[in-house]
Enzyme design. Sequence first.
Site, PDB file in Angstrom:
ATOM      1  N   ASP A 158       0.818  -1.210   0.000  1.00 39.48           N
ATOM      2  CA  ASP A 158       0.000   0.000   0.000  1.00 39.48           C
ATOM      3  C   ASP A 158       0.858   1.268   0.000  1.00 39.48           C
ATOM      4  O   ASP A 158       2.006   1.249   0.447  1.00 39.48           O
ATOM      5  CB  ASP A 158      -0.877   0.050   1.257  1.00 39.48           C
ATOM      6  N   ASP A 159       0.262   2.364  -0.470  1.00 40.53           N
ATOM      7  CA  ASP A 159       0.743   3.754  -0.288  1.00 40.53           C
ATOM      8  C   ASP A 159       1.656   4.283  -1.378  1.00 40.53           C
ATOM      9  O   ASP A 159       1.957   5.479  -1.372  1.00 40.53           O
ATOM     10  CB  ASP A 159       1.444   3.952   1.062  1.00 40.53           C
ATOM     11  N   HIS A 174       3.770  -2.130   3.084  1.00 39.61           N
ATOM     12  CA  HIS A 174       3.760  -0.768   2.549  1.00 39.61           C
ATOM     13  C   HIS A 174       5.035  -0.479   1.768  1.00 39.61           C
ATOM     14  O   HIS A 174       6.126  -0.898   2.165  1.00 39.61           O
ATOM     15  CB  HIS A 174       3.611   0.245   3.692  1.00 39.61           C
ATOM     16  N   HIS A 216      -6.042   2.955  -3.846  1.00 40.51           N
ATOM     17  CA  HIS A 216      -5.960   3.115  -2.385  1.00 40.51           C
ATOM     18  C   HIS A 216      -6.510   4.491  -2.000  1.00 40.51           C
ATOM     19  O   HIS A 216      -6.116   5.040  -0.982  1.00 40.51           O
ATOM     20  CB  HIS A 216      -4.499   2.962  -1.947  1.00 40.51           C
TER      21      HIS A 216
END
Length: 318
Positions: free
Chosen positions: A128-129, A277, A175
């Site tokens: 993620d991110d 992440h 996201h």
Amino acid sequence: MKFPISVLDHLSCKQVALLTAVVASVSAASNDSGVGQPVGGLISVRVGHSQTPFPEWLTEFTGLKEWPGIDPPYIPMDFIDFDQIPDYRSYEQGVCGANPRESCSFDCDHCVAPDDVFTCSKLSQTFDDGPSLATERLLDNLDHKTTFFNLGINIVNYPDVYKKILDGGHLVGTHTWSHPFLPSLSNEKIIAQLQWSIWAMNATGHHLPKWFRPPYGAIDNRVRAISRMFGLQAVLWDHDTFDWQLLVEDQSLRTEESIYRDIQDWKQSGTGLILEHDGAFKTVQVGINVGRILGNDQMTVAECVGGSDYIKSFQQEG
């Protein structure tokens, strides 16, 4: 040099791109369900970096000429039916009990809907991110296909990294645009977070996403109803590395060694989706090491459920 999100919120993306900043607000949010996530995502910008050009088709539709800042504007869309959105109360992060359990909150009650993806038949990493500069290191050290859940604002600020993800055959889901706690927002603001993230992917990668991971795992049936109108399917997880805790000042919260011990335990079952992440170099290095522990027999989220990678892919110009 670091700038708080409250400062960046008042700037356009063009203005933000003149700053060099990695904004990381990563203090823990806890609740009775044990589904804890950091308080903020990683928004990455850098000086002298070319953004994804703002497309003419988006100007024609929105009347705007540049990518928005942290708080994107709501643009009405005719396929959004507000009458089909459940009338549940908004709530802040870490505050549960605002709605009945039938609202099916993952962050409060660890509730999953029938169409939520939360596990996999093979133990597989997800990130993620990103995209960020750290993502490039991860891509250079991956020998298997994986799934990235990207922030729209990072996509337009790092289009070259985004395209490198795609060139590597990896899957990308949304996201949101800028990583808010969605249940705290109005319906219009949730729509804005999704529509701008989708437009960022379309303008940069020429496709419409199928898969959606809500920041912090914060999703209830109100958020689900809105996301489904975009054709999105929520993706959660059953294994959390809590790797973001490596970035906070209190180093007693989590160590790399504790992450690797958990990975070895999860490897015994051989199934599940792992939350990691790629917004920071430290978490990326851990992700590389986790990949080495697990090996290359992993799946993308689409492969886990036998689904398509994207709702639609468009022919690239030129």
